[in-house]
Scaffold this motif. Sequence first.
Motif, mmCIF file in Angstrom:
data_model
loop_
_atom_site.group_PDB
_atom_site.id
_atom_site.type_symbol
_atom_site.label_atom_id
_atom_site.label_comp_id
_atom_site.label_asym_id
_atom_site.label_seq_id
_atom_site.Cartn_x
_atom_site.Cartn_y
_atom_site.Cartn_z
ATOM 1 N N PRO A 110 0.820 -1.209 0.000
ATOM 2 C CA PRO A 110 0.000 0.000 0.000
ATOM 3 C C PRO A 110 0.857 1.263 0.000
ATOM 4 N N GLY A 111 0.495 2.219 -0.852
ATOM 5 C CA GLY A 111 1.193 3.503 -0.881
ATOM 6 C C GLY A 111 2.469 3.488 -1.689
ATOM 7 N N ILE A 112 2.782 2.350 -2.330
ATOM 8 C CA ILE A 112 4.004 2.275 -3.149
ATOM 9 C C ILE A 112 3.608 2.080 -4.606
ATOM 10 N N GLY A 113 3.890 3.085 -5.419
ATOM 11 C CA GLY A 113 3.592 3.008 -6.846
ATOM 12 C C GLY A 113 4.727 2.350 -7.602
ATOM 13 N N ARG A 114 4.536 2.193 -8.921
ATOM 14 C CA ARG A 114 5.529 1.510 -9.721
ATOM 15 C C ARG A 114 6.872 2.237 -9.760
ATOM 16 N N ARG A 115 6.807 3.563 -9.781
ATOM 17 C CA ARG A 115 8.046 4.337 -9.876
ATOM 18 C C ARG A 115 8.884 4.152 -8.610
ATOM 19 N N THR A 116 8.218 4.245 -7.459
ATOM 20 C CA THR A 116 8.913 4.049 -6.186
ATOM 21 C C THR A 116 9.411 2.607 -6.085
ATOM 22 N N TYR A 175 0.983 -4.699 7.063
ATOM 23 C CA TYR A 175 0.173 -5.055 5.893
ATOM 24 C C TYR A 175 0.536 -6.465 5.413
ATOM 25 N N LEU A 176 1.842 -6.735 5.301
ATOM 26 C CA LEU A 176 2.289 -8.060 4.841
ATOM 27 C C LEU A 176 1.820 -9.156 5.790
ATOM 28 N N LEU A 177 1.795 -8.845 7.094
ATOM 29 C CA LEU A 177 1.352 -9.832 8.096
ATOM 30 C C LEU A 177 -0.089 -10.276 7.848
ATOM 31 N N ARG A 178 -0.883 -9.386 7.282
ATOM 32 C CA ARG A 178 -2.298 -9.716 7.039
ATOM 33 C C ARG A 178 -2.502 -10.452 5.721
ATOM 34 N N GLN A 179 -1.448 -10.568 4.891
ATOM 35 C CA GLN A 179 -1.589 -11.224 3.596
ATOM 36 C C GLN A 179 -1.385 -12.743 3.731
ATOM 37 N N PRO A 180 -1.904 -13.516 2.768
ATOM 38 C CA PRO A 180 -1.696 -14.965 2.798
ATOM 39 C C PRO A 180 -0.201 -15.304 2.784
ATOM 40 N N LEU A 181 0.136 -16.400 3.460
ATOM 41 C CA LEU A 181 1.543 -16.818 3.578
ATOM 42 C C LEU A 181 2.226 -16.907 2.215
ATOM 43 N N ALA A 182 1.539 -17.507 1.229
ATOM 44 C CA ALA A 182 2.149 -17.705 -0.090
ATOM 45 C C ALA A 182 2.512 -16.367 -0.739
ATOM 46 N N ASN A 183 1.670 -15.340 -0.554
ATOM 47 C CA ASN A 183 1.962 -14.022 -1.126
ATOM 48 C C ASN A 183 3.239 -13.435 -0.534
ATOM 49 N N VAL A 184 3.373 -13.566 0.787
ATOM 50 C CA VAL A 184 4.528 -12.971 1.457
ATOM 51 C C VAL A 184 5.805 -13.740 1.079
ATOM 52 N N GLU A 185 5.686 -15.062 0.984
ATOM 53 C CA GLU A 185 6.849 -15.848 0.559
ATOM 54 C C GLU A 185 7.210 -15.512 -0.885
#
Lengths: 204, 204
Positions: free
Chosen positions: A21-27, B34-44
């Motif tokens: 969240p809050g990170i665009g492609r350029r960043t 934010y990453l903590l709330r995402q599915p494990l596979a996404n974070v890996e």
Amino acid sequence: MSHEYPSQLLANAVEAFASLPGIGRRTALRLVLYLLRQPLANVEGFAEAVARLRQEVKYCHVCQSISDKDTCSICSDTTRDHGTICVVQNIQDVMAIENTGQYRGVYHVLGGVISPMDGVGPSDLNMESLVDRVAEGNVKEVILALSSTTEGETTGFYVSRKLSSYDVRLSTIARGISVGEELEYTDEITLGRSITDRVVFHRD
Amino acid sequence: MSHEYPSQLLANAVEAFASLPGIGRRTALRLVLYLLRQPLANVEGFAEAVARLRQEVKYCHVCQSISDKDTCSICSDTTRDHGTICVVQNIQDVMAIENTGQYRGVYHVLGGVISPMDGVGPSDLNMESLVDRVAEGNVKEVILALSSTTEGETTGFYVSRKLSSYDVRLSTIARGISVGEELEYTDEITLGRSITDRVVFHRD
């Protein structure tokens, strides 16, 4: 092969960062190119820290805060006042209150606030475990430290209704003008509330 | 255990993100939660994309751009004009010029600009491989597409000196006011340069 990026590996890494969240492609591209210039061990350390957090994270079985053990350091601290529970939305709020150094009780992390717009209902929050803690009978006061938003107020109202049948004091953190804030720049709702919630400090 | 964070795993992940340029601790914590709330596979997947990029990245042996193969897709494209080399600072600049759709030649990525303040000298740049490409004799023009900064101009001057003994045309991208920009809001150095570098379009 992406049309935009000269390398699929690069495209994948940019996509990964841009999904935050809050990170665009350029960043995202700037961050990825920065990582490319760092030593291999640093970048592998970065990736491992992220993966391990998600893989190994635990939540305190008492207050639901993030913890390395089954019981967090605050809940296992016998010098703290376990008769006072401060109810907060998330872990950031725990950290913000801890940083004030003004609170010696324990916490309960709801994990969110009720928000019909975002599809978050009471059952999505760590509410039952709070009721269970209060039902044990050793809690004297529950302090609601929720945001001064519609969602925060709705959640506070819901929590107080759930706890109304127990012999426990319910309070909420004070709303008012910030310390150091000038009256003329305070929004009128806050200013109005600071008058109705005024604190009497001298009676003649 | 960090005093500030309730979990060492959390502290490590926040440190990792906060080590990136332009990301402070508050933003880092927000991203990590934010990453903590995402599915494990996404974070890996996120962690793997970052680690793999750094582990497996290749640089084109011709133009030094990032590539999945030994020769990048632009340098191996026979429909492009290999007699024209556009010299740029980094891969972002290649992508920016490619996005214009106005350039059909090839590139050379220097990997930086000369900046004594940052300890970057000519030997830190991919300069010799550029000279080697020109020395082969098939290059007709080298276009300098460097930033309009002291470092960019110094680097451009250095590149032109290195190539001065070869039979190759040297040019630089035009400096001037942006398309759609109003004169009164243009800084005076750019405006001055746009007058001295004016383009004659009609002679009577």
